[in-house]
Every structure is written in C-alpha cells, then in structure tokens.
Enzyme design. Structure first.
Site, PDB file in Angstrom:
ATOM      1  N   PHE A  38       0.753  -1.147   0.126  1.00  0.00           N
ATOM      2  CA  PHE A  38      -0.013  -0.217  -0.052  1.00  0.00           C
ATOM      3  C   PHE A  38       0.617   1.313   0.013  1.00  0.00           C
ATOM      4  O   PHE A  38       0.357   2.222   0.281  1.00  0.00           O
ATOM      5  CB  PHE A  38      -0.881   0.160   1.251  1.00  0.00           C
ATOM      6  CG  PHE A  38      -1.575  -1.341   1.386  1.00  0.00           C
ATOM      7  CD1 PHE A  38      -2.659  -1.752   0.376  1.00  0.00           C
ATOM      8  CD2 PHE A  38      -1.726  -1.968   2.536  1.00  0.00           C
ATOM      9  CE1 PHE A  38      -3.560  -2.754   0.207  1.00  0.00           C
ATOM     10  CE2 PHE A  38      -2.386  -3.340   2.398  1.00  0.00           C
ATOM     11  CZ  PHE A  38      -3.345  -3.489   1.527  1.00  0.00           C
TER      12      PHE A  38
ATOM     13  N   ALA B 214       1.369  -4.627 -12.899  1.00  0.00           N
ATOM     14  CA  ALA B 214       1.127  -5.771 -13.874  1.00  0.00           C
ATOM     15  C   ALA B 214       1.254  -5.348 -15.092  1.00  0.00           C
ATOM     16  O   ALA B 214       2.024  -5.804 -16.038  1.00  0.00           O
ATOM     17  CB  ALA B 214      -0.612  -5.847 -13.617  1.00  0.00           C
TER      18      ALA B 214
ATOM     19  N   PRO C  57     -10.370 -11.670 -13.859  1.00  0.00           N
ATOM     20  CA  PRO C  57     -11.447 -11.339 -13.115  1.00  0.00           C
ATOM     21  C   PRO C  57     -11.534 -11.416 -11.795  1.00  0.00           C
ATOM     22  O   PRO C  57     -11.864 -10.574 -10.827  1.00  0.00           O
ATOM     23  CB  PRO C  57     -12.506 -11.918 -13.961  1.00  0.00           C
ATOM     24  CG  PRO C  57     -12.258 -12.490 -15.179  1.00  0.00           C
ATOM     25  CD  PRO C  57     -10.656 -12.791 -14.714  1.00  0.00           C
ATOM     26  N   LYS C  58     -10.906 -12.517 -11.305  1.00  0.00           N
ATOM     27  CA  LYS C  58     -10.984 -12.819  -9.888  1.00  0.00           C
ATOM     28  C   LYS C  58     -10.094 -12.134  -9.115  1.00  0.00           C
ATOM     29  O   LYS C  58     -10.522 -11.513  -8.221  1.00  0.00           O
ATOM     30  CB  LYS C  58     -10.656 -14.445  -9.621  1.00  0.00           C
ATOM     31  CG  LYS C  58     -10.850 -14.746  -8.181  1.00  0.00           C
ATOM     32  CD  LYS C  58     -10.651 -16.156  -7.968  1.00  0.00           C
ATOM     33  CE  LYS C  58     -11.816 -17.218  -8.587  1.00  0.00           C
ATOM     34  NZ  LYS C  58     -11.310 -18.569  -8.160  1.00  0.00           N
TER      35      LYS C  58
ATOM     36  N   LYS D 240      -4.765  -1.705 -18.155  1.00  0.00           N
ATOM     37  CA  LYS D 240      -4.561  -0.612 -17.143  1.00  0.00           C
ATOM     38  C   LYS D 240      -4.507  -0.843 -15.749  1.00  0.00           C
ATOM     39  O   LYS D 240      -4.982  -2.061 -15.316  1.00  0.00           O
ATOM     40  CB  LYS D 240      -5.831   0.802 -17.315  1.00  0.00           C
ATOM     41  CG  LYS D 240      -5.543   1.374 -19.001  1.00  0.00           C
ATOM     42  CD  LYS D 240      -6.420   2.549 -19.022  1.00  0.00           C
ATOM     43  CE  LYS D 240      -7.646   2.370 -19.430  1.00  0.00           C
ATOM     44  NZ  LYS D 240      -8.402   3.774 -19.928  1.00  0.00           N
TER      45      LYS D 240
ATOM     46  N   GLY E 223      -5.047  -1.772  -9.258  1.00  0.00           N
ATOM     47  CA  GLY E 223      -5.000  -1.900  -7.707  1.00  0.00           C
ATOM     48  C   GLY E 223      -5.479  -0.853  -6.807  1.00  0.00           C
ATOM     49  O   GLY E 223      -6.007  -1.039  -5.791  1.00  0.00           O
ATOM     50  N   GLU E 224      -5.271   0.660  -7.535  1.00  0.00           N
ATOM     51  CA  GLU E 224      -5.686   1.672  -6.841  1.00  0.00           C
ATOM     52  C   GLU E 224      -6.918   2.397  -7.376  1.00  0.00           C
ATOM     53  O   GLU E 224      -7.449   3.300  -6.756  1.00  0.00           O
ATOM     54  CB  GLU E 224      -4.506   2.900  -6.781  1.00  0.00           C
ATOM     55  CG  GLU E 224      -3.371   2.380  -5.950  1.00  0.00           C
ATOM     56  CD  GLU E 224      -1.869   3.056  -6.281  1.00  0.00           C
ATOM     57  OE1 GLU E 224      -1.969   3.157  -7.583  1.00  0.00           O
ATOM     58  OE2 GLU E 224      -1.194   3.194  -5.474  1.00  0.00           O
TER      59      GLU E 224
HETATM   60 MO1  MOS Z   1       1.386   2.569  -4.010  1.00  0.00          MO
HETATM   61  S1  MOS Z   1       0.828   3.844  -2.752  1.00  0.00           S
HETATM   62  O1  MOS Z   1       2.197   3.635  -5.375  1.00  0.00           O
HETATM   63  O2  MOS Z   1       2.139   1.431  -3.318  1.00  0.00           O
END
Ligand code: MOS
Length: 710
Positions: free
Chosen positions: A253, A523, A602-603, A671, A674-675
């Site tokens: 994170f 990724a 997708p999972k 694209k 994660g965030e």
């Molecule tokens: Mo993220 S806050 O760039 O690990």
C-alpha cells in the site's frame, strides 16, 4: 520495446489458450493458506541461525542524544550487541535531490541527531527475540529536546510550493478566477482528511547476512531495485554487492515502496556480528519508523452554468512533509482531467513539520483528492437541482481539459450509466432526509472514480526447460495482488505452455530489473516484459528449437504517455443507513463499475477492486491517525485504536469491470487496477450520508459526533 506506438495484435487478443481473462485461482494460494509461503521473517535460507534485533525508539521528536548508556543492556542475558551512534558505521544521509526518492540513502544510528518521534536510537541484538526485547528496556537514553513544530493544520500560510517530486504542483487552463467570477452557480467548500497509515498485514521485517563483501537481504518490499540501491547508497557499497530477496509480501500500500530501519540495521548488525540478524518492526513501531499519508486541507471551488456545465474548477491542496523532505500528496491530480471545463486551476502547498516522513499511501493523490472533488460535485448537484449522475454526464470532456490531448480510452459515461442501472439509482429520493426505516435514515450516494495509468521500465527472462517447464524470471514483486498468477496466465497464453508447467520466480534482485509493485503499474510493466519475452520465445519454439531455450523481453514508456491522457475509470454507488439517534453510519450495499483496459484475471481484479472500495469506506468512516500535538507522535499507534473497516463494517460489495482494450497503454492493453477501487469510494459514502440525513460533513472521517453536529 518503447511504447511509442499503439500495441500490436498479440496472443492475448486471440486468446487461443483461454488463459488470459479467465478467473483462475492464485497459483500460490495453496502455499499461502497452508503457511508454506515464507514471508521475510520466516525465511530459513540463512547459513546459520540468525540473531534477533530489537529497535529502541526515540521518545522525543527532535533533539540531540546527550547520553546513551548501554552497559546494563549489554550485560543482560543473551545479548550479543547493542548498536548506537557510538559504534554504528558512518552512513550516507538522505538528501532531497533529483534522485529517485526511494533510492536515496537513509542512514540510521549514524549521528546524535533525532528528527522524528520513534526514530531508532539503538538496536539490541540477542540470541532470542525475548532477550533482545527485554534488554532493549535497559538502554538508557537522554535526549536534549529542541523546539519542534507538530501542529496541523496550524498556520497554512506558512507553506511552500514543493519541487515536482509527484508531478507539477501547480497546473491550469484558461483563467480560473475569471471563469469562477462569471459562473451563475458557485460552490466554495473546504474538505479535510486526516493522517492515514498503510496498515499492511505483514509488518516490515528483514533477515540479513553477509557472504564476503556481499550482503544478502530478505525483506518485505514492494520495490526490489529501490531496496537494493538504498542499501548500497546508505552503506556506500557497490550495488552489485547487495542482493535483495522479497518473494512473499503481506501487503504494501505504499508503505513498503522503500526500505527502512529493519533492513539497514539488520545489515549493519550482521556484518558487525559475523552472523545473520533478523529484525521486524512491531505494529506500534511501524507508525513512526515508516511513512504515513499526510493529512490534507483541500479547497474546492466549482463554478457552473444553470444547466450544470462547469465554467471553472479550482482545487487547492495543503499537506505536510517531514522537515526538509520533498514529497507532497498530489490530491488535485484527478481534477486535472476528470471533467470538461474551460477554466481550471490546481495547486499544492506543503507545510514542513517535525513529524515522521509522509509519503505515498494507497492511491496517493486520488484517494483523498476525490473525497473532496466528488463531495463537491455532489454539493453542486444539490445546489443546481440536477441529479449527481446527470451532472457528471453533462461534464464529460472530449479532450483532456488541461493537456488538450485525447484520452487513450475513457468509459466514465458507460460506468455511470451501467452503475446507475444496476444499483437502482432511480429509486433514490433526491430530496435529502426523506427515507426512514424506524430509527434509520436511508440514503444513496455516488461518485466518479479515476486513477492515473502508468507504465514503468521492466525486463523479464523466460526459459523453456527440456522437460517442458517454462520459467519466468523478473525482479517484480507480488505484494498480495496476484502477480504470480497473472504472469503465469500471460506466459501460458503467449507460449501455449500449460499453466501448471509455468514457474514464475519473482522478488530477487539477481533477476532482470522490473518495476516492482506500486502506483498500479506493476501488472502493466512486468506483464508487458513477460509478454514480450514470451513472444520472442514463441518464435524460437515455432522454429522448432528444442529446449532448453531462453528469451528476454523489455518494455519502457514512450510517446503514448504524452500523446494520450491515460486513466482508468469507474463509478461507485453506496447506500447507507444512519441511526437518527446516535449518528451511527452503516454501509448497506455498494457497487463499483470500472473500466481499466483488458482484465487479465477477473477474480484477482475483483479482489483488488473490492479491497480498494473497502479502504475507501474506511477512509470515509473510520481511519484517522490521532496526532499528539504536544509531542509529535500518533497516540493511536496500533490497530485496536486506528480503526480500519473490519468484517462487521462491510456488507455485500460488488465490483464489475466493463469490457475494454487499451492499445495506447502498454502491449498487454491493460490499465492499472490496484488503486482504482479506493479512488472516490469514500465520497460515494459521504454523499449517501448527506442524502440520508441532509447533513454535509466535510471533515473526514465522518464519525457519529460529526453526523450529529456535536
Ligand atoms: Mo502505491 S501507494 O504507489 O504502493
């Protein structure tokens, strides 16, 4: 390959193997759930049993160590070494220059200066963890405190424009002031967000030992290459003499983008002792020895025509940085390209404080920036009497409003429409505080989500063994996101080798350098390198070359970055119930509809999205680092008192990805995922609370005292 052209047609487009796009289970799932995946502190590869390090922290935020008495600690049972600034080696110091921030040196115990609460002042090394911990209490340290500043927000006029460590601090288009002055409807609102901590499940931990002049460091880091360079730069040694290994990681994170005291001090102590040393940070220590997200004050000004078209958008951000540091939270980043407007202004200012370092945390920028912008859009919609979904539809841009370039792909409109349909948005009563179920006030809210898309340099090597096994090597990491799995899928899809025969090896600086995991670019970057390596291998396979054969692949960003405005998008919808008597907020249901290029799995993508949305709910309702303004430390420095959303706080959450292929982004046409989930999510909750109660809380987190207006 340099990303100067749109990506060519590839095996992922054909999908002959049916691997990419399939919701396969994590390839490392069994290892993890059976406890066989060794995390840094559990690694058993050291040549002999490691000694245990325990960090002693400064109880004072700023000053000079007048005296440190280690005699009693040294005499305690099992103690092998007590390191302080008297016997630690000279190291290089952190300096703000144009170097990569996470690769800058970071010396520990190398002078008598203390610059933040909790900074290490000693490392006790003993035969056992218990002995090290017990002896750490015997270290006597006297610090001459110096005047320090901790008051946040304090004097916001005492700020400066930061260097462009996180992009340009200021930006704009047209003439904001003039556009705002002319707008028929104006909103001018200030939002505040608190200190956030990363709260990774796995604490930072290291096992280090020396093989001659070379140090081997097993640690928990998102970025193998940054760790390697930081260690080399700090200990003033050649980079090739540092090997970093980080195979399994329990969350990052942003809090593990660089490495900290556990790494540097374990390396120093193991050299001095001639024996492996392992050190973990305690949960409490992580609050001060590692980084946090700065609190923010954000002023958003929106000027609109009566039909809802935005004439002017202004977003000003104030945040803190550690004294002398150059990080800033780019909270107005998304504002630069989310909506159409002729007049735009964003600005970031920084106040230096004598606190632990603020740095990247879970979607740095968007996570807190969209709490403000998307709350403001909701306020404007209410002001105008326009549905919040409709207001966003009316401000859909043709081109990036600042850069005047096209978007690579942008499906915000589709996300909004599908989300509204699936969530039953038409059932929302626009007038706030109208829906009641007994003592519960019910409301719905929504927001738009957007997160910058990035590509970083990455390399990978693949080799096909005589037995048909395909090995993939790259110094990428899997911080729990599913990297092992998606790289397996990419390799299997491209080469036709069965996934069970693919072995992905990550997290080792001996492997080809990769992007690491951060900024949602992992990724795309490492996966593209693997795709290209596998395409090269496939050509050799097609020529009938028999194993073992190997091939390499490399990707780097190119012109597509500046020719296209690249973001992933989404729309989030939340329904809350607010207790009319106590002000307690319960999230009832939530839906995120996202468009983020091709979805590899997708999972794992859904898990990323849902995890992000939960963080978003958490930032709306719960998370807040409580700073003791007298002493400069976080009073709630554990997970009992720094509350992140738990199971009981989170009902059913749905995340859906729309079909999309982005050939401008990278060879995989994916694209960042994660965030994206956290981006905006909390604003949907805040807006639902307003719809339920008619009360607008602009100070996050929205705790019950604020809902009740106490
Ligand atoms: Mo993220 S806050 O760039 O690990």
């Amino acid at each position: 390959m340099k990303m100067d052209q749109p990506a060519a047609h590839n095996a992922l487009d054909d999908n002959r193997e049916g691997q990419v796009g399939s919701p396969i289970d994590r390839v490392d799932a069994r290892l993890k759930v059976t406890g066989q995946a060794p995390y840094a502190y559990e690694v058993r590869e050291a040549p002999e049993a490691p000694a245990y390090g325990w960090i002693v922290e400064s109880p004072v935020a700023k000053g000079r160590i007048a005296e440190i008495d280690t005699r009693e600690a040294e005499r305690a049972p099992g103690v092998l070494l007590v390191l302080t600034h008297h016997n630690a080696p000279p190291q290089a110091h952190y300096v703000t220059d144009d170097s990569q921030r996470f690769e800058r040196p970071m010396g520990y115990l190398d002078d008598d200066k203390v610059e933040a609460y909790g900074e290490p002042v000693a490392l006790v090394v003993a035969q056992t963890l218990e002995a090290a911990r017990a002896a750490s209490l015997l270290v006597q340290v006297r610090i001459d405190a110096e005047p320090a500043e901790f008051d946040w927000p304090g004097h916001l006029q005492d700020t400066h424009k930061p260097s462009p460590s996180e992009g340009e601090p200021d930006s704009g288009a047209g003439d904001f002031e003039q556009g705002f002055a002319q707008a028929a409807v104006k909103l001018d609102a200030t939002y505040t967000t608190p200190f956030h901590i990363h709260a990774q499940m796995e604490p930072h931990a290291t096992v280090a030992w020396w093989e001659g002049d070379k140090v081997v460091v097993h640690c928990s880091t998102q970025m193998v290459e940054h760790a390697q360079k930081r260690v080399a730069n700090t200990l003033k040694m050649p980079v090739e003499n540092v090997r970093i290994v980080s195979r399994y990681i329990g969350g990052g994170f942003g809090g593990k983008l660089p490495v900290y005291a556990d790494v540097i001090l374990s390396a120093i102590a193991s050299r001095q002792l001639g024996r492996p040393v392992k050190t973990a940070l305690t949960r409490q220590q992580m609050f001060h020895i590692t980084t946090h997200r700065t609190p923010t004050v954000q002023r958003v000004r929106l000027g609109a025509q009566p039909d809802g078209k935005l004439l002017a958008v202004g977003h000003e951000v104030w945040c803190h940085a550690a004294r002398g540091d150059d990080f800033f939270e780019p909270a107005a980043q998304a504002t630069r390209n989310l909506y159409a407007t002729p007049n735009l202004m964003t600005r970031h200012r920084v106040r230096e404080l004598d606190l632990p370092r603020a740095d990247s945390c879970r979607a740095p920028g968007e996570a807190v920036g969209l709490l403000a912008l998307e709350s403001a859009m909701d306020e404007l919609a209410h002001e105008l009497g326009i549905d919040p979904v409709e207001l966003r539809l009316r401000n859909e841009p043709e081109l990036d409003p600042e850069k005047h370039i096209p978007y690579s792909t942008r499906q915000l409109v589709a996300c909004l429409r599908q989300g509204a349909d699936r969530f039953g948005w038409h059932r929302r009563v626009a007038e706030p505080a109208q829906v009641r179920e007994g003592r519960w006030q019910i409301g719905m809210g929504m927001c738009a989500a957007s997160r910058g898309n990035h590509l970083m340099k990455a390399k990978a090597k693949v080799s096909l063994q005589a037995d048909g096994t395909l090995e993939v090597r790259t110094a990428m990491t899997d911080i729990g996101t599913g990297t092992y799995t998606i790289l397996t899928q990419i390799a299997a899809e491209t080469t036709g080798v069965a996934p069970a025969k693919v072995r992905v090896l990550l997290g080792d600086s001996d492997f080809p350098p990769s992007s690491g995991s951060g900024g949602s670019f992992g990724a795309a970057s490492s996966g593209s390198a693997v795709l290209l390596a596998c395409e090269n291998l496939r050509l050799m396979m097609d020529r009938g070359l028999k194993g073992p054969i190997e091939a390499e692949g490399a990707i780097e960003p190119g012109e597509m970055d500046s020719k296209y405005s690249q973001q992933s998008y989404g729309a989030q919808f939340a329904e809350v119930a607010v207790d009319a008597v106590t002000g307690e907020v319960r999230l009832r249901r939530m839906l995120g509809v996202f468009a983020a290029g091709r979805i590899l799995n997708p999972k794992t993508a859904r898990s990323q999205a849902i995890g992000g949305m939960i963080w978003g709910v958490s930032s709306a309702l719960h998370e807040e680092g409580a700073l003791d303004q007298r002493h400069g430390f976080f009073a709630n420095h554990d997970l009992a008192e720094y509350h992140v959303s738990a199971h009981a706080d989170i009902p059913r959450i749905e995340a859906i990805f729309l079909p999309e292929v982005d050939d401008k982004a990278n060879p995989l046409k994916i694209k960042g995922v994660g965030e994206l989930g956290i981006s905006g999510a909390g604003a949907a909750v805040a807006n639902a609370i307003f719809n339920a109660t008619g009360r607008r809380v602009r100070d996050f987190p929205i705790t019950l005292d604020k809902v009740l207006g106490l």
